[in-house]
Design a protein around this motif. Structure first.
Motif, PDB file in Angstrom:
ATOM      1  N   GLY A  71       0.519  -1.265   0.039  1.00 33.82           N
ATOM      2  CA  GLY A  71      -0.103  -0.030  -0.119  1.00 33.82           C
ATOM      3  C   GLY A  71       0.805   1.177  -0.037  1.00 33.82           C
ATOM      4  O   GLY A  71       0.339   2.243  -0.195  1.00 33.82           O
ATOM      5  N   MET A  72       2.042   1.294   0.313  1.00 34.44           N
ATOM      6  CA  MET A  72       3.043   2.368   0.462  1.00 34.44           C
ATOM      7  C   MET A  72       2.908   3.312  -0.794  1.00 34.44           C
ATOM      8  O   MET A  72       3.122   4.270  -0.673  1.00 34.44           O
ATOM      9  CB  MET A  72       4.312   2.066   0.758  1.00 34.44           C
ATOM     10  CG  MET A  72       5.264   3.055   1.154  1.00 34.44           C
ATOM     11  SD  MET A  72       6.674   2.407   1.721  1.00 34.44           S
ATOM     12  CE  MET A  72       7.602   1.474   0.381  1.00 34.44           C
ATOM     13  N   ALA A  73       2.871   2.633  -2.096  1.00 35.63           N
ATOM     14  CA  ALA A  73       3.016   3.424  -3.260  1.00 35.63           C
ATOM     15  C   ALA A  73       2.118   4.549  -3.433  1.00 35.63           C
ATOM     16  O   ALA A  73       2.220   5.466  -4.080  1.00 35.63           O
ATOM     17  CB  ALA A  73       3.128   2.547  -4.458  1.00 35.63           C
ATOM     18  N   GLN A  74       0.952   4.185  -2.789  1.00 34.44           N
ATOM     19  CA  GLN A  74      -0.199   5.222  -3.223  1.00 34.44           C
ATOM     20  C   GLN A  74      -0.113   6.491  -2.549  1.00 34.44           C
ATOM     21  O   GLN A  74      -0.162   7.596  -3.096  1.00 34.44           O
ATOM     22  CB  GLN A  74      -1.409   4.464  -2.730  1.00 34.44           C
ATOM     23  CG  GLN A  74      -1.838   3.233  -3.617  1.00 34.44           C
ATOM     24  CD  GLN A  74      -3.105   2.694  -3.451  1.00 34.44           C
ATOM     25  OE1 GLN A  74      -4.219   2.892  -3.866  1.00 34.44           O
ATOM     26  NE2 GLN A  74      -3.225   1.702  -2.466  1.00 34.44           N
ATOM     27  N   PRO A  75       0.096   6.552  -1.094  1.00 38.72           N
ATOM     28  CA  PRO A  75       0.428   7.824  -0.468  1.00 38.72           C
ATOM     29  C   PRO A  75       1.788   8.510  -1.244  1.00 38.72           C
ATOM     30  O   PRO A  75       1.661   9.739  -1.049  1.00 38.72           O
ATOM     31  CB  PRO A  75       0.842   7.419   1.044  1.00 38.72           C
ATOM     32  CG  PRO A  75       0.972   6.073   1.068  1.00 38.72           C
ATOM     33  CD  PRO A  75       0.176   5.381  -0.108  1.00 38.72           C
ATOM     34  N   LEU A  76       2.845   7.804  -1.292  1.00 30.61           N
ATOM     35  CA  LEU A  76       4.003   8.226  -1.783  1.00 30.61           C
ATOM     36  C   LEU A  76       3.979   8.958  -3.172  1.00 30.61           C
ATOM     37  O   LEU A  76       4.654   9.939  -3.569  1.00 30.61           O
ATOM     38  CB  LEU A  76       5.237   7.297  -1.657  1.00 30.61           C
ATOM     39  CG  LEU A  76       5.418   6.760  -0.245  1.00 30.61           C
ATOM     40  CD1 LEU A  76       6.684   5.628  -0.267  1.00 30.61           C
ATOM     41  CD2 LEU A  76       5.858   8.036   0.611  1.00 30.61           C
TER      42      LEU A  76
ATOM     43  N   ALA B 224      -8.348  -0.874   2.211  1.00 31.68           N
ATOM     44  CA  ALA B 224      -8.570   0.249   3.208  1.00 31.68           C
ATOM     45  C   ALA B 224      -8.079   1.630   2.796  1.00 31.68           C
ATOM     46  O   ALA B 224      -8.908   2.471   3.056  1.00 31.68           O
ATOM     47  CB  ALA B 224      -7.506  -0.230   4.203  1.00 31.68           C
ATOM     48  N   TYR B 225      -7.262   1.641   1.659  1.00 34.18           N
ATOM     49  CA  TYR B 225      -6.925   3.054   1.231  1.00 34.18           C
ATOM     50  C   TYR B 225      -8.041   3.334   0.391  1.00 34.18           C
ATOM     51  O   TYR B 225      -8.135   4.705   0.571  1.00 34.18           O
ATOM     52  CB  TYR B 225      -5.426   2.677   0.497  1.00 34.18           C
ATOM     53  CG  TYR B 225      -4.840   4.126   0.194  1.00 34.18           C
ATOM     54  CD1 TYR B 225      -4.008   4.606   0.918  1.00 34.18           C
ATOM     55  CD2 TYR B 225      -5.191   4.784  -1.087  1.00 34.18           C
ATOM     56  CE1 TYR B 225      -3.466   5.934   0.716  1.00 34.18           C
ATOM     57  CE2 TYR B 225      -4.764   5.997  -1.535  1.00 34.18           C
ATOM     58  CZ  TYR B 225      -3.824   6.560  -0.547  1.00 34.18           C
ATOM     59  OH  TYR B 225      -3.272   7.747  -0.875  1.00 34.18           O
ATOM     60  N   ALA B 226      -8.734   2.792  -0.347  1.00 34.51           N
ATOM     61  CA  ALA B 226      -9.661   3.195  -1.333  1.00 34.51           C
ATOM     62  C   ALA B 226     -10.961   3.462  -0.384  1.00 34.51           C
ATOM     63  O   ALA B 226     -11.641   4.609  -0.481  1.00 34.51           O
ATOM     64  CB  ALA B 226     -10.186   2.158  -2.206  1.00 34.51           C
TER      65      ALA B 226
END
Length: 428
Positions: A272-277, A398-400
């Protein structure tokens, strides 16, 4: 012909591509290793780092596609659904390999099996790098995942070649290579793709795998099947016995469940880290995002520490400390939107904890039935694979739903569940 005989013959033929034939004089490396194993001493110092390097290189091939998805989608005109299929087929191939190929380590000669699978993995990587269309690419990546499980066969081989008093250290060294390979795969793939295109990632990996097959052909001893009586068991019964072993021994089920939860937490962060970065306020490139694996790889030192603690009989303490660190790591990770340093610190803590628990798990489960080491590690890694998939899926949902705070909460939940499970079962 029994299925095991047919598979053994195929692997044997493939292994001839990776080194000299029997009786041709393999040099002093193999002789030293064989002498050390037969004398109950540790294998030569150069063998374990070589196995660690080969493990990391092999398992990295499963993760190369992740930073390349956008590029592959553009090259083959893929829809978002098919982009997910690129990762899925590789993981499915890996899961099938855990159940069908890893048990062969209890049936066939380790050197023949390992070098044969590495030779076949080389061919699969070449096929992926030269794939003319999406169907060929998906087929090649499924074979890459299937054959990448050779890493688990090498873990079992390292344990078999090392006396019990130093086994934890050996497993720690080799396992450190695996987790480091997973973490560095994304950075290496992103860098190579930026420099020479996505095909260079798989073609370079093919060359590295071929060289490692040749080196292991030289230094691994022959005839290292754990128990001669296992050779009389049919391949089908060998695979079924993997399930039987876990049904019979509670320790295997407990450690498998811990692996599922620990790697669910691990995958929650790294998937999941790629999405906020990549979004505001950081807007990092794929190569920069992949480089965060370098921070996580610093936690590889935990593998050696955990191995030494296990050799001193401190397996439960190692597990407890590791799981506590895993839960605490999510506190700085929660600050990712405000500080990249906080994310880097959290990633180091998380990977330190994951490696400590993973090494402890593998050392303990191998001791349950050393003659069935490959089957036990293969079955254990099914829990690992399930947890990794669960974490990746959960992180995306969760991110979505609620962004990075929800991802952090999910990772913390997996970590606390693992800590509670350990606390409830540690006396068992």
């Amino acid at each position: 012909m029994q299925p095991s005989e047919a598979i053994g013959r195929c692997v044997g033929m493939a292994s001839q591509c990776s080194g000299p034939t029997a009786g041709s004089g393999r040099g002093t490396g193999e002789q030293e290793t064989r002498a050390a194993a037969s004398a109950g001493a540790s294998p030569p110092a150069r063998l374990l780092p070589l196995l660690a390097l080969a493990c990391g290189s092999s398992v990295a091939t499963v993760y190369f596609a992740q930073p390349l998805l956008v590029t592959l989608g553009e090259r083959f005109a893929l829809s978002p659904g098919l982009l997910d299929a690129i990762v899925t087929v590789t993981q499915l191939g890996y899961a099938v390999g855990l159940l069908t190929l890893v048990p062969l380590g209890d049936l066939l000669d380790h050197r023949q099996l390992i070098t044969g699978q590495l030779a076949l993995l080389t061919l699969a990587l070449l096929a992926a790098g030269l794939a003319p269309g999406v169907v060929a690419l998906l087929g090649a990546l499924a074979m890459v995942g299937l054959l990448a499980v050779v890493a688990q066969t090498m873990v079992a081989a390292a344990a078999d070649l090392t006396p019990p008093a130093r086994r934890g250290r050996a497993v720690g060294t080799v396992t450190g290579g695996i987790v480091t390979g997973i973490l560095l795969a994304r950075a290496a793939a992103g860098l190579l793709a930026d420099l020479a295109g996505w095909r260079a990632v798989y073609l370079t990996a093919a060359g590295v795998t071929a060289v490692l097959a040749l080196l292991l052909r030289r230094f691994l001893p022959a005839n290292t099947t754990p128990a001669a009586r296992v050779r009389e068991v049919s391949y089908g019964r060998l695979v079924v016995s993997t399930v039987t072993l876990f049904a019979r021994h509670p320790l295997l089920r407990i450690r498998g469940a811990l692996a599922l939860l620990v790697f669910a937490a691990f995958s929650t962060l790294w998937s999941g880290m790629a999405q906020p970065l990549s979004g505001s306020p950081w807007s990092l490139s794929h190569t920069a995002i992949g480089a965060f694996g370098l921070a996580g790889a610093a936690g590889a030192v935990a593998a050696g520490v955990a191995g030494r603690w296990n050799d001193r009989g401190l397996a439960q303490r190692t597990t407890g400390v590791g799981l506590a660190l895993l839960a605490l790591s999510w506190l700085p990770i929660a600050l990712t939107g405000h500080s990249l340093w906080a994310l880097a610190i959290g990633a180091v803590l998380l990977d330190f904890a994951v490696q400590a628990v993973h090494v402890t798990n593998q050392t303990l489960i191998h001791a349950v039935r050393p003659d069935a080491g490959s089957r036990i590690i293969g079955g254990y890694m099914v829990f690992y694979s399930t947890g990794s998939s669960l974490g990746a899926l959960g992180s995306s949902l969760a991110y979505a739903t609620a962004g990075w705070p929800a991802v952090t909460a999910l990772g913390m939940a997996f970590s606390l569940a693992a800590l509670l499970l350990w606390a409830a079962t540690r006396r068992a």
